[in-house]
Design a protein around this motif. Structure first.
Motif, PDB file in Angstrom:
ATOM      1  N   ASP A 100      80.053  29.853  20.694  1.00 10.00           N
ATOM      2  CA  ASP A 100      79.490  29.739  22.579  1.00 10.00           C
ATOM      3  C   ASP A 100      78.830  27.941  22.793  1.00 10.00           C
ATOM      4  O   ASP A 100      78.823  27.481  21.627  1.00 10.00           O
ATOM      5  CB  ASP A 100      78.741  30.495  22.505  1.00 10.00           C
ATOM      6  CG  ASP A 100      77.411  30.759  22.500  1.00 10.00           C
ATOM      7  OD1 ASP A 100      76.845  29.731  21.143  1.00 10.00           O
ATOM      8  OD2 ASP A 100      76.956  31.792  22.454  1.00 10.00           O
ATOM      9  N   ARG A 101      78.978  28.177  23.511  1.00 10.01           N
ATOM     10  CA  ARG A 101      77.950  26.372  24.128  1.00 10.01           C
ATOM     11  C   ARG A 101      77.024  26.015  23.170  1.00 10.01           C
ATOM     12  O   ARG A 101      77.214  25.184  23.180  1.00 10.01           O
ATOM     13  CB  ARG A 101      78.555  26.484  25.204  1.00 10.01           C
ATOM     14  CG  ARG A 101      76.880  26.896  26.076  1.00 10.01           C
ATOM     15  CD  ARG A 101      76.725  27.101  26.986  1.00 10.01           C
ATOM     16  NE  ARG A 101      76.224  27.729  28.139  1.00 10.01           N
ATOM     17  CZ  ARG A 101      75.227  27.815  29.034  1.00 10.01           C
ATOM     18  NH1 ARG A 101      74.948  26.236  29.214  1.00 10.01           N
ATOM     19  NH2 ARG A 101      74.252  28.926  29.164  1.00 10.01           N
ATOM     20  N   THR A 106      76.309  20.465  16.806  1.00  4.91           N
ATOM     21  CA  THR A 106      76.098  20.493  14.927  1.00  4.91           C
ATOM     22  C   THR A 106      74.991  19.932  15.296  1.00  4.91           C
ATOM     23  O   THR A 106      74.530  18.419  15.518  1.00  4.91           O
ATOM     24  CB  THR A 106      76.995  19.352  14.226  1.00  4.91           C
ATOM     25  OG1 THR A 106      78.156  20.420  13.790  1.00  4.91           O
ATOM     26  CG2 THR A 106      76.007  19.914  12.606  1.00  4.91           C
ATOM     27  N   PRO A 107      73.678  20.555  14.866  1.00  5.22           N
ATOM     28  CA  PRO A 107      71.986  20.054  14.840  1.00  5.22           C
ATOM     29  C   PRO A 107      71.729  18.936  13.688  1.00  5.22           C
ATOM     30  O   PRO A 107      72.461  18.892  12.896  1.00  5.22           O
ATOM     31  CB  PRO A 107      70.881  21.126  15.135  1.00  5.22           C
ATOM     32  CG  PRO A 107      72.003  22.796  14.539  1.00  5.22           C
ATOM     33  CD  PRO A 107      73.762  22.131  15.041  1.00  5.22           C
ATOM     34  N   PRO A 108      71.121  18.145  14.136  1.00  6.94           N
ATOM     35  CA  PRO A 108      70.322  17.212  12.971  1.00  6.94           C
ATOM     36  C   PRO A 108      69.917  17.566  11.890  1.00  6.94           C
ATOM     37  O   PRO A 108      69.056  18.943  11.976  1.00  6.94           O
ATOM     38  CB  PRO A 108      69.597  16.406  14.437  1.00  6.94           C
ATOM     39  CG  PRO A 108      69.550  16.671  15.156  1.00  6.94           C
ATOM     40  CD  PRO A 108      70.187  17.724  15.679  1.00  6.94           C
ATOM     41  N   SER A 116      70.067  21.698  19.992  1.00  4.49           N
ATOM     42  CA  SER A 116      69.612  21.271  21.728  1.00  4.49           C
ATOM     43  C   SER A 116      68.972  22.844  22.644  1.00  4.49           C
ATOM     44  O   SER A 116      68.307  22.339  23.727  1.00  4.49           O
ATOM     45  CB  SER A 116      70.363  20.272  22.377  1.00  4.49           C
ATOM     46  OG  SER A 116      71.973  20.686  22.059  1.00  4.49           O
ATOM     47  N   TRP A 117      70.011  23.821  22.027  1.00  2.64           N
ATOM     48  CA  TRP A 117      69.875  25.055  23.144  1.00  2.64           C
ATOM     49  C   TRP A 117      68.515  24.965  22.349  1.00  2.64           C
ATOM     50  O   TRP A 117      67.323  26.031  22.834  1.00  2.64           O
ATOM     51  CB  TRP A 117      70.977  25.887  22.996  1.00  2.64           C
ATOM     52  CG  TRP A 117      70.636  26.223  21.599  1.00  2.64           C
ATOM     53  CD1 TRP A 117      71.618  25.545  20.531  1.00  2.64           C
ATOM     54  CD2 TRP A 117      69.713  27.561  20.892  1.00  2.64           C
ATOM     55  NE1 TRP A 117      71.590  26.214  19.035  1.00  2.64           N
ATOM     56  CE2 TRP A 117      70.176  27.336  19.376  1.00  2.64           C
ATOM     57  CE3 TRP A 117      68.629  28.193  20.923  1.00  2.64           C
ATOM     58  CZ2 TRP A 117      69.330  28.758  18.181  1.00  2.64           C
ATOM     59  CZ3 TRP A 117      68.193  29.180  19.874  1.00  2.64           C
ATOM     60  CH2 TRP A 117      68.320  29.027  18.935  1.00  2.64           C
ATOM     61  N   PHE A 118      67.753  24.849  20.979  1.00  2.62           N
ATOM     62  CA  PHE A 118      66.589  25.829  20.646  1.00  2.62           C
ATOM     63  C   PHE A 118      65.234  24.472  21.301  1.00  2.62           C
ATOM     64  O   PHE A 118      64.855  25.267  21.596  1.00  2.62           O
ATOM     65  CB  PHE A 118      66.273  25.567  19.269  1.00  2.62           C
ATOM     66  CG  PHE A 118      65.402  25.878  18.540  1.00  2.62           C
ATOM     67  CD1 PHE A 118      65.225  27.571  18.294  1.00  2.62           C
ATOM     68  CD2 PHE A 118      63.527  25.171  18.545  1.00  2.62           C
ATOM     69  CE1 PHE A 118      63.554  27.546  17.829  1.00  2.62           C
ATOM     70  CE2 PHE A 118      62.673  25.235  18.169  1.00  2.62           C
ATOM     71  CZ  PHE A 118      62.359  27.094  17.539  1.00  2.62           C
ATOM     72  N   LEU A 119      65.904  23.873  21.281  1.00  2.38           N
ATOM     73  CA  LEU A 119      64.782  22.261  21.971  1.00  2.38           C
ATOM     74  C   LEU A 119      64.044  22.394  23.648  1.00  2.38           C
ATOM     75  O   LEU A 119      63.328  22.700  24.340  1.00  2.38           O
ATOM     76  CB  LEU A 119      64.957  21.303  22.172  1.00  2.38           C
ATOM     77  CG  LEU A 119      64.888  20.492  20.800  1.00  2.38           C
ATOM     78  CD1 LEU A 119      65.199  18.652  20.196  1.00  2.38           C
ATOM     79  CD2 LEU A 119      63.699  21.006  19.562  1.00  2.38           C
ATOM     80  N   ARG A 120      65.717  23.470  24.060  1.00  3.46           N
ATOM     81  CA  ARG A 120      65.030  23.526  25.008  1.00  3.46           C
ATOM     82  C   ARG A 120      64.694  24.817  25.788  1.00  3.46           C
ATOM     83  O   ARG A 120      64.380  25.238  26.531  1.00  3.46           O
ATOM     84  CB  ARG A 120      66.347  23.964  26.316  1.00  3.46           C
ATOM     85  CG  ARG A 120      67.223  22.099  26.589  1.00  3.46           C
ATOM     86  CD  ARG A 120      68.701  22.591  27.754  1.00  3.46           C
ATOM     87  NE  ARG A 120      69.682  23.301  27.486  1.00  3.46           N
ATOM     88  CZ  ARG A 120      70.400  23.724  26.075  1.00  3.46           C
ATOM     89  NH1 ARG A 120      70.151  21.939  25.615  1.00  3.46           N
ATOM     90  NH2 ARG A 120      71.145  24.063  25.556  1.00  3.46           N
ATOM     91  N   GLN A 121      65.362  25.210  25.259  1.00  2.00           N
ATOM     92  CA  GLN A 121      64.659  26.872  25.552  1.00  2.00           C
ATOM     93  C   GLN A 121      63.045  27.148  24.764  1.00  2.00           C
ATOM     94  O   GLN A 121      62.063  27.797  25.157  1.00  2.00           O
ATOM     95  CB  GLN A 121      65.362  27.902  23.864  1.00  2.00           C
ATOM     96  CG  GLN A 121      66.872  28.614  24.419  1.00  2.00           C
ATOM     97  CD  GLN A 121      66.610  29.439  25.383  1.00  2.00           C
ATOM     98  OE1 GLN A 121      65.685  30.558  26.408  1.00  2.00           O
ATOM     99  NE2 GLN A 121      67.351  29.068  27.037  1.00  2.00           N
ATOM    100  N   HIS A 122      62.413  26.271  24.204  1.00  2.00           N
ATOM    101  CA  HIS A 122      60.903  26.325  23.650  1.00  2.00           C
ATOM    102  C   HIS A 122      60.116  24.985  23.839  1.00  2.00           C
ATOM    103  O   HIS A 122      59.209  24.248  23.022  1.00  2.00           O
ATOM    104  CB  HIS A 122      60.969  26.009  22.623  1.00  2.00           C
ATOM    105  CG  HIS A 122      61.946  27.692  20.907  1.00  2.00           C
ATOM    106  ND1 HIS A 122      62.689  27.078  21.052  1.00  2.00           N
ATOM    107  CD2 HIS A 122      61.435  28.194  20.810  1.00  2.00           C
ATOM    108  CE1 HIS A 122      62.815  28.551  20.730  1.00  2.00           C
ATOM    109  NE2 HIS A 122      62.108  29.394  20.180  1.00  2.00           N
TER     110      HIS A 122
END
Length: 162
Positions: A100-101, A106-108, A116-122
């Motif tokens: 999914d999006r 691929t994260p660093p 990016s999704w983890f950073l947005r969520q946290h």
């Protein structure tokens, strides 16, 4: 009034389609996504010995391939496995990797915590929280997500340590 009429028609149509079995697959897909994927026992046994066994959909297949290929240097630790176990886990991760999006980019360093999704969520988590003795790092999901070892990251189960 038109909005209510349209909503009523939509509910009626959905009910009819469900009755004849046309809408059932869509509902079944939603139900499956709501349920955490049962973990491969070997994956649970090997990976959860050091950290939670992260749900495979959190990373794309290419990230899991690189992580499995570099187990002797797994984020500063030798996490080597016998070849048969490594192959079984790698195959399972590849077949259940994220598509999914959330997992398309691929994260660093293939780090879930740098995606990016983890950073947005946290983004609302203060930097000091990550340094708490009970938390230690963003990779320690279970410190705040009390059901994460069962694949449940729902916010209603979040408890921030003090």
């Amino acid at each position: 009034m038109t909005h209510l009429l349209n909503a009523g028609i939509a509910r009626l149509l959905f009910g009819l389609l469900t009755t004849v079995g046309i809408a059932a697959p869509a509902m079944a897909d939603n139900d499956r996504r709501a349920q955490p994927l049962p973990l491969l026992p070997k994956y649970q046994q090997e990976c959860a010995a050091c950290h939670i066994a992260y749900p495979p959909e959190l990373l794309p297949a290419a990230s899991w391939q690189r992580l499995m290929a570099n187990l002797p240097r797994h984020f500063g630790t030798d996490a080597s496995l016998d070849p048969a176990t490594a192959k079984q886990i790698a195959s399972w991760l590849a077949s259940h990797a994220g598509t999914d999006r959330r997992a398309t980019a691929t994260p660093p360093d293939d780090r879930i915590t740098r995606s990016s999704w983890f950073l947005r969520q946290h983004d609302e988590v203060p930097a000091a929280t990550w340094k708490l003795p009970a938390v230690k790092s963003a990779a320690n999901c279970i410190a705040c997500h009390t059901q994460s070892d069962q694949g449940d990251f729902n916010e209603r189960h979040v408890r921030i340590p003090r």
